[in-house]
Design a protein around this motif. Sequence first.
Motif, PDB file in Angstrom:
ATOM      1  N   GLN A  96     -10.525  12.863  -4.179  1.00 36.24           N
ATOM      2  CA  GLN A  96      -9.947  12.471  -5.132  1.00 36.24           C
ATOM      3  C   GLN A  96      -9.466  13.595  -6.200  1.00 36.24           C
ATOM      4  O   GLN A  96      -8.845  13.226  -7.338  1.00 36.24           O
ATOM      5  N   SER A 102       0.933  -1.198  -0.127  1.00 35.52           N
ATOM      6  CA  SER A 102       0.147  -0.107  -0.185  1.00 35.52           C
ATOM      7  C   SER A 102       0.743   1.054   0.065  1.00 35.52           C
ATOM      8  O   SER A 102       0.577   2.409  -0.674  1.00 35.52           O
ATOM      9  N   ARG A 153       1.484   6.416  -6.798  1.00 41.21           N
ATOM     10  CA  ARG A 153       0.264   7.425  -7.271  1.00 41.21           C
ATOM     11  C   ARG A 153       0.782   8.945  -7.156  1.00 41.21           C
ATOM     12  O   ARG A 153       0.454   9.743  -7.878  1.00 41.21           O
ATOM     13  N   ASP A 191      -9.109   2.616 -12.455  1.00 39.09           N
ATOM     14  CA  ASP A 191     -10.114   1.588 -12.378  1.00 39.09           C
ATOM     15  C   ASP A 191     -10.402   1.613 -10.668  1.00 39.09           C
ATOM     16  O   ASP A 191     -11.622   1.393 -10.347  1.00 39.09           O
ATOM     17  N   GLU A 192      -9.670   2.028  -9.860  1.00 40.07           N
ATOM     18  CA  GLU A 192     -10.143   2.126  -8.584  1.00 40.07           C
ATOM     19  C   GLU A 192     -11.071   3.735  -8.368  1.00 40.07           C
ATOM     20  O   GLU A 192     -12.143   3.061  -7.583  1.00 40.07           O
ATOM     21  N   ALA A 238     -14.411   1.976  -9.761  1.00 41.48           N
ATOM     22  CA  ALA A 238     -15.081   0.917  -8.815  1.00 41.48           C
ATOM     23  C   ALA A 238     -15.804   1.652  -7.635  1.00 41.48           C
ATOM     24  O   ALA A 238     -16.946   1.323  -7.357  1.00 41.48           O
ATOM     25  N   ASP A 239     -15.030   2.873  -7.242  1.00 46.73           N
ATOM     26  CA  ASP A 239     -15.803   3.749  -6.165  1.00 46.73           C
ATOM     27  C   ASP A 239     -17.107   4.341  -6.794  1.00 46.73           C
ATOM     28  O   ASP A 239     -18.327   4.302  -6.105  1.00 46.73           O
ATOM     29  N   ASP A 288      -4.660   1.128 -13.319  1.00 45.74           N
ATOM     30  CA  ASP A 288      -5.114   0.754 -12.265  1.00 45.74           C
ATOM     31  C   ASP A 288      -5.604   1.617 -11.247  1.00 45.74           C
ATOM     32  O   ASP A 288      -6.820   1.611 -10.674  1.00 45.74           O
ATOM     33  N   LEU A 289      -4.915   2.793 -11.367  1.00 43.61           N
ATOM     34  CA  LEU A 289      -5.539   4.117 -10.513  1.00 43.61           C
ATOM     35  C   LEU A 289      -6.969   4.511 -10.934  1.00 43.61           C
ATOM     36  O   LEU A 289      -7.813   4.841 -10.348  1.00 43.61           O
ATOM     37  N   LYS A 300       2.232   1.704  -3.472  1.00 46.05           N
ATOM     38  CA  LYS A 300       1.383   2.394  -4.354  1.00 46.05           C
ATOM     39  C   LYS A 300       1.054   3.808  -4.262  1.00 46.05           C
ATOM     40  O   LYS A 300       0.848   4.480  -5.036  1.00 46.05           O
TER      41      LYS A 300
END
Length: 211
Positions: A118, A20, A27, A74-75, A78-79, A71-72, A23
């Motif tokens: 975000q 974590s 990020r 998609d996160e 997803a939220d 990946d970022l 990542k």
Amino acid sequence: MATATCAPSVAAPCEDRRISKSKRALRGALIALLEERGFDAVTVNDLCERADLNRGTFYNHFRDKEHLLADLEDEVMADVDALQGRMHDVSLADMLAYRVAGRPLPLLVELFDYLRAQSDFLHAVLGPGGDASFGPRLREAVCENLVQNILHEKYRQNPTPFVEYYVAFYAAAYLGIIARWIERGCPETSEDMARIAMRLFFIKPGESIEL
């Protein structure tokens, strides 16, 4: 000198924390580099140097910089999808009731709360150095679904070309609201932005432009 180690029973949680942390560092590095030079000019070496990580750590998690960005993104999606599921319960009557009461729709407040959290990533990825394909994904997931949910049922079930243009028009407008708010540094509260979003939906040409 003694060094802290993870006992076997807690090895997995410690590993999860390391992953974590890596990542989060990547990020932050990606956001900064998107703002500074744009995605096309960023290399994996740039990311590792900015995040203070070695290339091996990067490749333990991601194939390349495109994989990291996806990946970022998609996160976030997803939220957003989790919020989107609740949008189906929002109706025009709900929005009108909150509008008459002078209160913001709670789901919209929650949405803007999330977008604010975000905002650093969204500012970078929606900007000129980011990913041009992400804006349409966000528009479809958030804006189009919200507009469609407050249409009369007969238009949702059997849309005409005009209805499709209507949805596209308002969806693009709402993405513009989000992008403008983020671009300005999110100065308004989430409650105010929810009120603004509702007011703009119901405003008519020629009316006084007031909240």
